[in-house]
Design a protein around this motif. Structure first.
Motif, mmCIF file in Angstrom:
data_model
loop_
_atom_site.group_PDB
_atom_site.id
_atom_site.type_symbol
_atom_site.label_atom_id
_atom_site.label_comp_id
_atom_site.label_asym_id
_atom_site.label_seq_id
_atom_site.Cartn_x
_atom_site.Cartn_y
_atom_site.Cartn_z
ATOM 1 N N ASP A 13 0.811 -1.224 0.000
ATOM 2 C CA ASP A 13 0.000 0.000 0.000
ATOM 3 C C ASP A 13 0.842 1.271 0.000
ATOM 4 O OD1 ASP A 13 -2.276 -1.472 -0.087
ATOM 5 O OD2 ASP A 13 -2.973 -0.992 1.933
ATOM 6 N N PHE A 14 2.113 1.168 0.361
ATOM 7 C CA PHE A 14 2.971 2.356 0.352
ATOM 8 C C PHE A 14 3.286 2.824 -1.078
ATOM 9 C CE2 PHE A 14 3.505 1.430 4.788
ATOM 10 C CZ PHE A 14 3.748 2.668 5.370
ATOM 11 N N LYS A 15 2.941 2.016 -2.072
ATOM 12 C CA LYS A 15 3.153 2.442 -3.458
ATOM 13 C C LYS A 15 2.264 3.629 -3.811
ATOM 14 C CE LYS A 15 -0.244 -0.762 -5.494
ATOM 15 N NZ LYS A 15 -0.399 -2.001 -6.287
ATOM 16 N N TYR A 16 1.202 3.835 -3.023
ATOM 17 C CA TYR A 16 0.311 4.968 -3.285
ATOM 18 C C TYR A 16 0.890 6.278 -2.772
ATOM 19 C CZ TYR A 16 -2.911 1.228 -4.370
ATOM 20 O OH TYR A 16 -3.479 0.102 -4.930
ATOM 21 N N MET A 17 1.929 6.191 -1.958
ATOM 22 C CA MET A 17 2.508 7.400 -1.379
ATOM 23 C C MET A 17 3.055 8.363 -2.438
ATOM 24 S SD MET A 17 5.144 7.619 1.841
ATOM 25 C CE MET A 17 3.959 7.044 3.058
ATOM 26 N N PRO A 18 3.811 7.884 -3.450
ATOM 27 C CA PRO A 18 4.280 8.823 -4.478
ATOM 28 C C PRO A 18 3.139 9.490 -5.248
ATOM 29 C CG PRO A 18 5.517 6.786 -4.581
ATOM 30 C CD PRO A 18 4.371 6.544 -3.645
ATOM 31 N N LEU A 19 2.016 8.778 -5.403
ATOM 32 C CA LEU A 19 0.868 9.388 -6.094
ATOM 33 C C LEU A 19 0.296 10.531 -5.273
ATOM 34 C CD1 LEU A 19 -1.067 6.325 -7.555
ATOM 35 C CD2 LEU A 19 0.359 7.946 -8.784
ATOM 36 N N VAL A 20 0.284 10.373 -3.964
ATOM 37 C CA VAL A 20 -0.195 11.447 -3.081
ATOM 38 C C VAL A 20 0.844 12.556 -2.990
ATOM 39 C CG1 VAL A 20 -0.779 12.029 -0.683
ATOM 40 C CG2 VAL A 20 -1.732 9.966 -1.731
ATOM 41 N N GLU A 21 2.117 12.160 -2.855
ATOM 42 C CA GLU A 21 3.199 13.131 -2.682
ATOM 43 C C GLU A 21 3.452 13.955 -3.943
ATOM 44 O OE1 GLU A 21 4.956 13.998 -0.108
ATOM 45 O OE2 GLU A 21 4.373 12.505 1.382
ATOM 46 N N SER A 22 3.517 13.278 -5.098
ATOM 47 C CA SER A 22 3.922 14.000 -6.316
ATOM 48 C C SER A 22 3.092 13.653 -7.550
ATOM 49 C CB SER A 22 5.395 13.708 -6.620
ATOM 50 O OG SER A 22 5.604 12.315 -6.788
ATOM 51 N N GLY A 23 2.049 12.849 -7.373
ATOM 52 C CA GLY A 23 1.248 12.435 -8.521
ATOM 53 C C GLY A 23 0.474 13.555 -9.179
ATOM 54 N N LEU A 24 0.002 14.482 -8.365
ATOM 55 C CA LEU A 24 -0.772 15.602 -8.904
ATOM 56 C C LEU A 24 0.088 16.844 -9.129
ATOM 57 C CD1 LEU A 24 -4.034 15.309 -6.781
ATOM 58 C CD2 LEU A 24 -3.806 14.915 -9.228
ATOM 59 N N HIS A 25 1.200 16.907 -8.423
ATOM 60 C CA HIS A 25 2.065 18.081 -8.516
ATOM 61 C C HIS A 25 3.512 17.633 -8.705
ATOM 62 C CE1 HIS A 25 -1.432 20.164 -6.915
ATOM 63 N NE2 HIS A 25 -1.461 19.279 -5.933
ATOM 64 N N SER A 26 4.308 18.445 -9.302
ATOM 65 C CA SER A 26 5.723 18.128 -9.472
ATOM 66 C C SER A 26 6.551 19.325 -9.024
ATOM 67 C CB SER A 26 6.027 17.796 -10.942
ATOM 68 O OG SER A 26 5.668 18.885 -11.778
ATOM 69 N N GLY A 27 7.863 19.119 -9.001
ATOM 70 C CA GLY A 27 8.742 20.214 -8.611
ATOM 71 C C GLY A 27 9.084 20.173 -7.137
ATOM 72 N N VAL A 28 9.615 21.275 -6.642
ATOM 73 C CA VAL A 28 10.089 21.368 -5.263
ATOM 74 C C VAL A 28 9.035 22.068 -4.409
ATOM 75 C CG1 VAL A 28 11.945 22.218 -3.780
ATOM 76 C CG2 VAL A 28 12.467 21.480 -6.111
ATOM 77 N N SER A 29 8.778 21.512 -3.227
ATOM 78 C CA SER A 29 7.799 22.121 -2.321
ATOM 79 C C SER A 29 8.404 23.370 -1.688
ATOM 80 C CB SER A 29 7.417 21.124 -1.226
ATOM 81 O OG SER A 29 8.454 21.032 -0.262
ATOM 82 N N PRO A 30 7.566 24.221 -1.083
ATOM 83 C CA PRO A 30 8.092 25.428 -0.415
ATOM 84 C C PRO A 30 9.122 25.123 0.670
ATOM 85 C CG PRO A 30 5.713 25.567 -0.667
ATOM 86 C CD PRO A 30 6.096 24.188 -1.075
ATOM 87 N N LYS A 31 9.033 23.919 1.259
ATOM 88 C CA LYS A 31 9.981 23.539 2.313
ATOM 89 C C LYS A 31 11.265 22.915 1.764
ATOM 90 C CE LYS A 31 6.411 22.781 5.838
ATOM 91 N NZ LYS A 31 5.790 21.785 6.749
ATOM 92 N N GLY A 32 11.271 22.644 0.456
ATOM 93 C CA GLY A 32 12.480 22.081 -0.159
ATOM 94 C C GLY A 32 12.402 20.605 -0.487
ATOM 95 N N ALA A 33 11.253 19.953 -0.236
ATOM 96 C CA ALA A 33 11.084 18.545 -0.585
ATOM 97 C C ALA A 33 10.902 18.415 -2.098
ATOM 98 C CB ALA A 33 9.875 17.964 0.135
#
Length: 246
Positions: free
Chosen positions: A100-120
């Protein structure tokens, strides 16, 4: 007496027959199990929602509704799942991480790409320091957070370390989102280690709900208004055949 006995026998037989029918019917009825409700079936890494908790159910339904195609208006999540999962799944399995952890990248970066404001950044949205700790190169010339295979290996190592600390996959997911130090403090402060019963910031408090919702729309796309690509359907069908043959 003989007449009375002869008269009562058929009535007694009918009564016994009727009782046995009732008993039989009751037994059959008791053996029929009602299908579980959607809330009872939802889980993350086999950790289920607390059934009967109205607040949790309301929050879960709200998060699922937010992921309907009518709200997101995109099928790219399923296209990315078809592309990413064949790489992610064997790596997670090799490190003993629930699928089920395979869904984590879809939540983390599936809809958005690039660098987050915090640097992730990257598929798993690693902070630079954490990425380097788990073996990724991050400098002005190269950023391996954007390499799916390498970043997934790093994420698997990190998730495994988090599980050794928290001993709960839902808490691991929450700690991945907010940081293990913050999560430890919240557990100690609240004297509570059930994710669904903790009071957390809005992002972390909704994180596992988002993972469960992502799992639902990828596994049951038509129910939520999506059309999964043929590659994902073929991939899932192949997995089902493999499971059935075991």
């Amino acid at each position: 007496m003989a007449k009375v006995f002869a008269y009562n026998m058929p009535r007694a037989a009918k009564s016994i027959s009727k009782e046995s029918e009732i008993t039989s019917t009751d037994t059959l009825t008791s053996n029929i199990t009602k299908p579980l409700s959607l809330m009872a079936r939802l889980n993350f890494a086999d950790e289920t929602l607390p059934v009967g908790d109205v607040k949790v159910e309301r929050k879960m339904k709200k998060t699922l509704a937010a992921h309907y195609f009518s709200n997101l208006q995109t099928n790219k999540l399923h296209r990315k799942a078809a592309e990413w999962f064949p790489i992610i799944e064997p790596i997670l399995a090799a490190y003993g991480i629930p699928e089920d952890f395979k869904y984590m990248p879809l939540v983390e970066s599936g809809l958005h790409s690039g660098v987050s404001p915090k640097g992730a950044a990257g598929f798993w949205q690693f902070m630079p320091g954490t990425a380097r700790t788990y073996g990724l190169k991050v400098n002005s010339k190269v950023d391996e957070r954007n390499n799916l295979r390498k970043s997934t290996i790093a994420a698997a190592k990190y998730i495994k370390d988090l599980y050794n600390t928290f001993d709960s996959w839902t808490l691991v997911a929450a700690a991945y989102n907010v940081g293990d130090g913050h999560m430890k403090r919240q557990i100690n402060r609240q004297n509570q280690d059930n994710y669904f019963k903790m009071r957390l910031n809005s992002e972390t408090g909704g994180y596992v709900y988002k993972l469960i919702s992502m799992k639902q729309i990828v596994e049951n796309p038509s129910h939520y208004g999506y059309t999964a690509p043929r590659t994902l359907l073929a991939f899932n069908a192949g997995k089902e055949e493999h499971k059935n043959s075991e």
